[in-house]
Scaffold this active site. Structure first.
Site, PDB file in Angstrom:
ATOM      1  N   THR A  94       0.960  -1.286  -0.007  1.00  0.00           N
ATOM      2  CA  THR A  94      -0.102  -0.011   0.027  1.00  0.00           C
ATOM      3  C   THR A  94       1.062   1.352  -0.189  1.00  0.00           C
ATOM      4  O   THR A  94       1.898   1.324   0.470  1.00  0.00           O
ATOM      5  CB  THR A  94      -0.979   0.113   1.231  1.00  0.00           C
ATOM      6  N   ALA A 117       7.035  -2.517   0.302  1.00  0.00           N
ATOM      7  CA  ALA A 117       7.611  -1.744  -0.861  1.00  0.00           C
ATOM      8  C   ALA A 117       6.695  -1.155  -1.749  1.00  0.00           C
ATOM      9  O   ALA A 117       5.476  -1.738  -1.737  1.00  0.00           O
ATOM     10  CB  ALA A 117       8.351  -2.893  -1.701  1.00  0.00           C
ATOM     11  N   HIS A 149       0.744   7.116 -14.144  1.00  0.00           N
ATOM     12  CA  HIS A 149      -0.192   6.235 -13.648  1.00  0.00           C
ATOM     13  C   HIS A 149      -1.590   6.411 -14.279  1.00  0.00           C
ATOM     14  O   HIS A 149      -1.927   7.495 -14.551  1.00  0.00           O
ATOM     15  CB  HIS A 149      -0.136   6.059 -12.126  1.00  0.00           C
ATOM     16  N   LYS A 153      -5.418   6.555  -9.618  1.00  0.00           N
ATOM     17  CA  LYS A 153      -4.468   6.664  -8.380  1.00  0.00           C
ATOM     18  C   LYS A 153      -4.893   7.557  -7.326  1.00  0.00           C
ATOM     19  O   LYS A 153      -5.071   8.615  -7.832  1.00  0.00           O
ATOM     20  CB  LYS A 153      -3.166   6.516  -8.854  1.00  0.00           C
TER      21      LYS A 153
HETATM   22  N1  LIG Z   1       3.573  -1.726  -4.229  1.00  0.00           N
HETATM   23  C1  LIG Z   1       3.069  -2.113  -5.471  1.00  0.00           C
HETATM   24  O1  LIG Z   1       3.804  -2.875  -6.236  1.00  0.00           O
HETATM   25  C2  LIG Z   1       1.861  -1.530  -5.699  1.00  0.00           C
HETATM   26  C3  LIG Z   1       1.237  -1.747  -7.089  1.00  0.00           C
HETATM   27  C4  LIG Z   1       0.125  -1.290  -7.212  1.00  0.00           C
HETATM   28  C5  LIG Z   1      -0.699  -0.823  -6.472  1.00  0.00           C
HETATM   29  N2  LIG Z   1      -0.007  -0.345  -5.327  1.00  0.00           N
HETATM   30  C6  LIG Z   1      -0.961   0.152  -4.104  1.00  0.00           C
HETATM   31  O2  LIG Z   1      -1.533  -0.561  -3.515  1.00  0.00           O
HETATM   32  C7  LIG Z   1      -2.950  -0.137  -3.052  1.00  0.00           C
HETATM   33  C8  LIG Z   1      -4.217  -0.649  -3.766  1.00  0.00           C
HETATM   34  O3  LIG Z   1      -4.117  -0.313  -5.002  1.00  0.00           O
HETATM   35  P1  LIG Z   1      -5.277  -0.906  -5.817  1.00  0.00           P
HETATM   36  O4  LIG Z   1      -5.106  -0.237  -7.376  1.00  0.00           O
HETATM   37  O5  LIG Z   1      -5.898  -2.227  -5.741  1.00  0.00           O
HETATM   38  O6  LIG Z   1      -6.532  -0.057  -5.399  1.00  0.00           O
HETATM   39  P2  LIG Z   1      -8.115  -0.095  -5.215  1.00  0.00           P
HETATM   40  O7  LIG Z   1      -8.607  -0.917  -6.417  1.00  0.00           O
HETATM   41  O8  LIG Z   1      -8.757   1.127  -4.922  1.00  0.00           O
HETATM   42  O9  LIG Z   1      -8.185  -1.156  -3.998  1.00  0.00           O
HETATM   43  C9  LIG Z   1      -8.293  -0.537  -2.503  1.00  0.00           C
HETATM   44  C10 LIG Z   1      -8.453  -1.871  -1.657  1.00  0.00           C
HETATM   45  O10 LIG Z   1      -8.520  -1.194  -0.400  1.00  0.00           O
HETATM   46  C11 LIG Z   1     -10.036  -1.125   0.220  1.00  0.00           C
HETATM   47  N3  LIG Z   1     -10.138   0.281   0.853  1.00  0.00           N
HETATM   48  C12 LIG Z   1     -10.012   1.610   0.169  1.00  0.00           C
HETATM   49  N4  LIG Z   1     -10.422   2.287   1.103  1.00  0.00           N
HETATM   50  C13 LIG Z   1     -10.214   1.888   2.346  1.00  0.00           C
HETATM   51  C14 LIG Z   1     -10.459   2.419   3.511  1.00  0.00           C
HETATM   52  N5  LIG Z   1     -10.614   3.798   3.902  1.00  0.00           N
HETATM   53  N6  LIG Z   1     -10.595   1.713   4.582  1.00  0.00           N
HETATM   54  C15 LIG Z   1     -10.359   0.205   4.488  1.00  0.00           C
HETATM   55  N7  LIG Z   1     -10.389  -0.308   3.221  1.00  0.00           N
HETATM   56  C16 LIG Z   1      -9.998   0.633   1.943  1.00  0.00           C
HETATM   57  C17 LIG Z   1     -10.702  -1.335  -0.726  1.00  0.00           C
HETATM   58  O11 LIG Z   1     -11.986  -1.766  -0.400  1.00  0.00           O
HETATM   59  P3  LIG Z   1     -13.412  -1.694  -0.963  1.00  0.00           P
HETATM   60  O12 LIG Z   1     -13.505  -2.360  -2.242  1.00  0.00           O
HETATM   61  O13 LIG Z   1     -14.517  -1.839   0.008  1.00  0.00           O
HETATM   62  O14 LIG Z   1     -13.412  -0.103  -1.214  1.00  0.00           O
HETATM   63  C18 LIG Z   1     -10.131  -2.293  -1.841  1.00  0.00           C
HETATM   64  O15 LIG Z   1     -10.093  -3.852  -1.341  1.00  0.00           O
HETATM   65  C19 LIG Z   1      -2.590   1.509  -3.346  1.00  0.00           C
HETATM   66  O16 LIG Z   1      -2.017   2.118  -2.253  1.00  0.00           O
HETATM   67  C20 LIG Z   1      -1.589   1.519  -4.561  1.00  0.00           C
HETATM   68  O17 LIG Z   1      -0.769   2.632  -4.752  1.00  0.00           O
HETATM   69  C21 LIG Z   1       0.951  -0.942  -4.952  1.00  0.00           C
END
Ligand SMILES: NC(=O)c1ccc[n+]([C@@H]2O[C@H](COP(=O)([O-])OP(=O)(O)OC[C@H]3O[C@@H](n4cnc5c(N)ncnc54)[C@H](OP(=O)(O)O)[C@@H]3O)[C@@H](O)[C@H]2O)c1
Length: 259
Positions: A94, A117, A149, A153
Site C-alpha cells: 500500500t 515496498a 499512472h 490512483k
Molecule cells: N507496491 C506495489 O507494487 C503496488 C502496485 C500497485 C498498487 N499499489 C498500491 O496498492 C494500493 C491498492 O491499489 P489498488 O489499485 O488495488 O486500489 P483499489 O482498487 O482502490 O483497492 C483498494 C482496496 O482497499 C480497500 N479500501 C479502500 N479504501 C479503504 C479504507 N478507507 N478503509 C479500508 N479499506 C479501504 C478497498 O475496499 P473496497 O473495495 O471496499 O473499497 C479495496 O479492497 C494502493 O495504495 C496502490 O498505490 C502498490
C-alpha cells in the site's frame, strides 16, 4: 503449502494477487479481509469460491501463514498491528503512507517480519538498486523523475517515485538536492541540485517510472514500466514466500530478493 490472506481483496491489486497465486505452486490464497461494513455474501459473488471473506481481523489472521496487503493506509496500519499480535508475517504494498502509518509498520516489525515496498515488480527493484550508483557516478548531472499512472490512483507522486528520490538523495552526499514537484509558472528555471518529480495521471496506465539524468551534451534515461498488475502481484507473492520463517524485523524487497 503457504496459506495467504489478502488485505484489500476487493481491489484491483487484491484480485490480481488472487489470480496470479493460482499459477504459483506451493501457494494458496485462503482468506480475504474486507473493509468494515462490507457484506461478505455480496463480495463472494464476484470472487472464486472457497475463500474465507471477513471484516473480522482476528478471524482473518487465524487461518493464514502470511498476510499480503494492497489496500488503504488506514487499513494497512490496523492490519499490521493485528498481524503483530497474531504473529503473522506482513507483506504490504500500500502506498500513500504517512508518518503514523509507517510507525505502525515499524512497531509491528518488532514482533513479526514485515516487508513494505512501493513497487513489488522485479524491474523496479533492480532500478532502485541501480539509481544510487548512477547518481554518485554522474554526480553533477541533473536528475528528473517522471512517473505515469492510471487516472484512479489516489496518491501522488507515486510511492516508487518517492523511493527513487530518497535513494538519489542518500547517494548524492555532497550536494543536497531540493525536491520540486512539477514545474509551473514562476518555477521554470532549474536550479543546481534540484530533483524534479513529475506525476502524470491518465487513462489506464499501470505504472511507468523514468529516471532522466542529463548533462549539457548528453543524457541517460532509464524507464521501467509494468505492463500488467501481475508483475506486482508476482513480486508480492515471492516476498511472502521469502518472508516466512524470518526473524522479526523490517525488510526491504531488494533485501529479500538479492540480500
Ligand atoms: N507496491 C506495489 O507494487 C503496488 C502496485 C500497485 C498498487 N499499489 C498500491 O496498492 C494500493 C491498492 O491499489 P489498488 O489499485 O488495488 O486500489 P483499489 O482498487 O482502490 O483497492 C483498494 C482496496 O482497499 C480497500 N479500501 C479502500 N479504501 C479503504 C479504507 N478507507 N478503509 C479500508 N479499506 C479501504 C478497498 O475496499 P473496497 O473495495 O471496499 O473499497 C479495496 O479492497 C494502493 O495504495 C496502490 O498505490 C502498490
Amino acid at each position: 503449502m503457504l496459506r495467504i490472506g489478502i488485505v484489500g481483496i476487493t481491489g484491483r491489486m487484491g484480485r490480481t494477487v488472487l489470480e496470479v497465486a493460482r499459477e504459483v505452486p506451493g501457494i494458496e490464497v485462503v482468506a480475504g479481509l474486507l473493509r468494515a461494513g462490507r457484506d461478505p455474501a455480496d463480495v463472494a459473488a464476484s470472487l472464486p469460491g472457497g475463500l474465507a471473506l471477513t471484516p473480522d481481523l482476528p478471524a482473518f489472521l487465524r487461518s493464514i501463514d502470511v498476510a499480503i496487503d494492497f489496500s488503504h493506509p488506514d487499513l494497512t496500519a490496523v492490519a499490521a498491528r493485528a498481524a503483530a499480535q497474531a504473529g503473522v508475517p506482513f507483506v504490504s504494498g500500500t502506498t500513500g503512507l504517512t508518518e503514523p502509518h509507517r510507525r505502525a509498520l515499524e512497531e509491528a516489525a518488532e514482533r513479526i517480519p514485515v516487508v513494505h515496498a512501493a513497487n513489488f515488480s522485479l524491474g523496479a527493484a533492480v532500478l532502485l538498486r541501480l539509481v544510487p550508483e548512477l547518481a554518485r557516478t554522474l554526480a553533477d548531472w541533473d536528475i528528473e523523475l517522471i512517473e505515469r499512472h492510471h487516472r484512479a490512483k489516489r496518491d501522488a507522486p507515486s510511492g516508487t517515485a518517492n523511493a527513487l528520490a530518497q535513494a538519489i538523495l542518500a547517494a548524492r552526499e555532497t550536494v543536497v538536492p531540493r525536491i520540486v514537484h512539477g514545474r509551473g509558472p514562476g518555477e521554470a528555471l532549474r536550479r543546481t541540485g534540484e530533483l524534479g518529480i513529475h506525476a502524470v495521471r491518465a487513462g489506464g496506465e499501470v505504472g511507468r517510472h523514468t529516471v532522466l539524468l542529463a548533462a549539457e551534451d548528453e543524457a541517460l534515461e532509464l524507464t521501467h514500466w509494468a505492463q500488467s498488475r501481475r508483475a506486482y502481484a508476482r513480486g508480492a507473492l515471492e516476498a511472502a514466500r521469502r518472508l516466512r520463517g524470518r526473524p522479526p524485523g523490517s525488510y526491504s524487497f531488494g533485501e529479500l530478493l538479492f540480500g
